[in-house]
Design an enzyme around this catalytic site. Structure first.
Site, short mmCIF file in Angstrom:
data_model
loop_
_atom_site.label_atom_id
_atom_site.label_comp_id
_atom_site.label_asym_id
_atom_site.label_seq_id
_atom_site.Cartn_x
_atom_site.Cartn_y
_atom_site.Cartn_z
N ARG A 1 18.78 -3.28 71.99
CA ARG A 1 19.80 -4.05 72.31
C ARG A 1 20.96 -3.20 72.24
NH1 ARG A 1 18.06 -10.00 69.90
NH2 ARG A 1 16.16 -9.98 71.17
N ARG B 1 20.71 -5.23 61.89
CA ARG B 1 20.96 -5.30 63.53
C ARG B 1 20.99 -3.82 63.97
NH1 ARG B 1 23.60 -9.27 66.03
NH2 ARG B 1 24.13 -10.29 64.02
N GLU C 1 18.57 -15.25 60.17
CA GLU C 1 17.62 -15.34 61.37
C GLU C 1 16.52 -14.30 61.18
OE1 GLU C 1 19.52 -15.37 65.01
OE2 GLU C 1 17.52 -14.89 66.10
N SER D 1 13.45 -16.87 66.52
CA SER D 1 14.19 -17.98 67.40
C SER D 1 13.25 -18.57 68.43
CB SER D 1 15.23 -17.04 67.89
OG SER D 1 16.18 -18.12 68.83
N ARG E 1 13.15 -7.22 60.30
CA ARG E 1 13.71 -8.05 59.20
C ARG E 1 13.00 -8.74 58.52
NH1 ARG E 1 18.44 -11.62 62.72
NH2 ARG E 1 19.73 -9.79 63.18
#
Length: 430
Positions: A267, A282, A354, A357, A395
């Site tokens: 990303r 991130r 998070e 999802s 994560r």
RNA sequence: GGAGAGGUGGCAGAGUGGUUGAAUGUACCUGACUCGAAAUCAGGCGUAGGCGAAUAACCUACCGAGGGUUCGAAUCCCUCCCUCUCCGCCA
């Protein structure tokens, strides 16, 4: 993509639903495009029919050896107007497609109204928060002594990359293996290995394109005289896995299709400058185990609940505390009709973050992809797509480092991971 | 990288520029025959869009993709993509 037919028939209703998520549907633009489309298309098809009839007559007449100059003269003038109309129609259809392509999905009726993350609704909390009788360190501090190395990663690539060595690298691998095994052995998913670079059509299918190109890494591919076509690095395995069923009609009895894939994700994180700059929360590159289901429309919400459960199971087995939240209209992704986030407890941040999802996209992606199944009547019908992380590997590693840290600086290895790590119980500095 | 052969309906497989959306076979559905089944016979059987109340009729588009020639293209021309075979290279 929304259903064009629904838009034509119930545009005000659709607009109201979209307004819930802050999207203003340009009704005037839609009606203008529709109006022009209708007149141009009708006229085009009229002329085409005329031409076809005449051409057939010419064929028949010639076969009989009759004179055709009269009929030929009749169609002679058709060409120019028809050409123009066909071109115009093509343009209008492209414009309509472009218009439709950037409209987000309509939220499910049960999605809570809200503007941001702050309006999400907590569904449940699971697990007990760890108590520490020493000062809690974040994963960066915990990990640096045992092989978590951002400095070298930055040298090699730049910011938002990380490098793992020794037992941390092994735990990272162990996590992915453990997740895959759980989902294939216990939850009934079929393991897949998929391309990490995909074409634009696949990105369109799941909704990343055309609207979110800036979030993607693009790899140019030179095609001789035909110019340049791009590959895109996948931002999630959802893209290649869901696109497995693009342009296919699945037999009813094969539903639901349940796939799991472990892939890297890429990303660009454009627009997130300054957010989560410390640590491996991130990253431009991270690993994720993704669950995807292709299901009968009547089953999609039940499938979402079960998929959510599959993801939660992983956290439970790792003994990590978490909560489940239902995203509000303002926080949901572009393609989703309903989304649950799973947030894992991070003691150093004193908050939940998070880690998964899980969404039901209903027919939104399926319509873009033409992913269908043959229904009980034998007719092709759009399937529903459901997916979720099960889980984000990086994560999860962060969560273990923080939740399982010990007073002496070591990190306790969750029991379920030990078989994957040669029985190792603690990761120690050095 | 070099040489060659191909891409047509669920599958197999025809198709001299003209009533070809497409033969034929097979699969599937319906009916007849049968106590039932098989076999046989008859009929049906693509997708998308437009119009429309309609899952009716009619019209349009679709033979790998995109252009072109033509009154008319599955068929001729150009570009690209993909698949297969052989050679070379390669983890």
């Amino acid at each position: 993509m929304l259903d064009l037919q629904t838009l034509r028939n119930e545009i005000n209703d659709v607009a109201a639903q979209l307004a819930r998520r802050g999207y203003v549907l340009d009704i005037a633009r839609f009606e203008q495009l529709e109006g022009e489309r209708k007149s141009v298309q009708t006229r085009t098809q009229e002329l085409q029919a005329k031409r076809n009839t005449a051409s057939k007559q010419i064929g028949q007449a010639k076969a009989k050896g009759e004179d055709v100059t009269f009929i030929m003269a009749e169609v002679a003038n058709l060409g120019d107007e028809l050409k123009q109309l066909e071109t115009r129609l093509e343009v209008i259809q492209q414009e309509m497609l472009a218009f439709l392509s950037v409209i987000p999905n309509t939220p499910h009726a049960t999605v809570p109204q809200g503007k941001s993350e702050a309006d999400n609704v907590e569904v449940r909390k699971v697990g007990t928060l760890p108590k520490f009788d020493f000062e809690v360190k974040d994963h960066v501090s915990v990990g640096e002594a045992m092989g978590l190395d951002f400095e070298t990663a930055t040298k090699i690539s730049g910011s938002r990359f990380s490098l793992l060595k020794g037992p941390l690298a092994r735990m990272h691998r162990a996590l992915a293996q453990f997740m895959l095994d759980a989902h294939t052995d216990q939850h009934g998913y079929t393991e897949t290995y998929v391309p990490y670079m995909v074409n634009a059509e696949s990105m369109r299918g799941t909704g990343q394109l055309p609207k979110f190109e800036e979030d993607l890494f693009k790899v140019p591919r030179h095609m001789g005289d035909a110019g340049v076509e791009n590959f895109y690095l996948i931002p999630t395995a959802e893209v290649p896995v869901t696109n497995m069923v693009r342009d296919t009609i699945t037999p009813l009895e094969q539903l639901p299709l349940k796939y799991v894939a472990h892939t890297p994700c890429f990303r660009s994180e454009a627009g997130s400058y300054g957010r989560d700059t410390r640590g491996m929360i991130r990253q431009h590159q991270f690993e994720k185990v993704e669950l995807v289901q292709i299901v009968h429309p009547e089953q999609s919400y039940a499938a979402l609940e079960s998929l959510l459960g599959h993801a939660e199971t992983i956290l439970q087995k790792l003994c990590l505390p978490y909560r489940v939240v239902k995203l509000c209209t303002g926080d949901m992704g572009f393609s989703a009709a309903l989304t649950y986030d799973i947030e894992v407890w991070l003691p150093a941040q004193n908050t939940y973050r998070e880690i998964s999802s899980c969404s039901n996209f209903e027919a939104f992606q399926a319509r873009r992809m033409q992913a269908r199944f043959r229904n009980a009547l034998g007719k092709p019908e759009l399937a529903h797509t459901v997916n979720g992380s099960g889980l984000a590997v990086g994560r999860t590693l962060v969560a273990i480092l923080e939740n399982n840290q010990q007073k002496d600086g070591s990190v306790k290895v969750p029991e379920v991971l030990r078989p994957y790590m040669g029985g190792l119980e603690f990761i120690r500095a050095g």
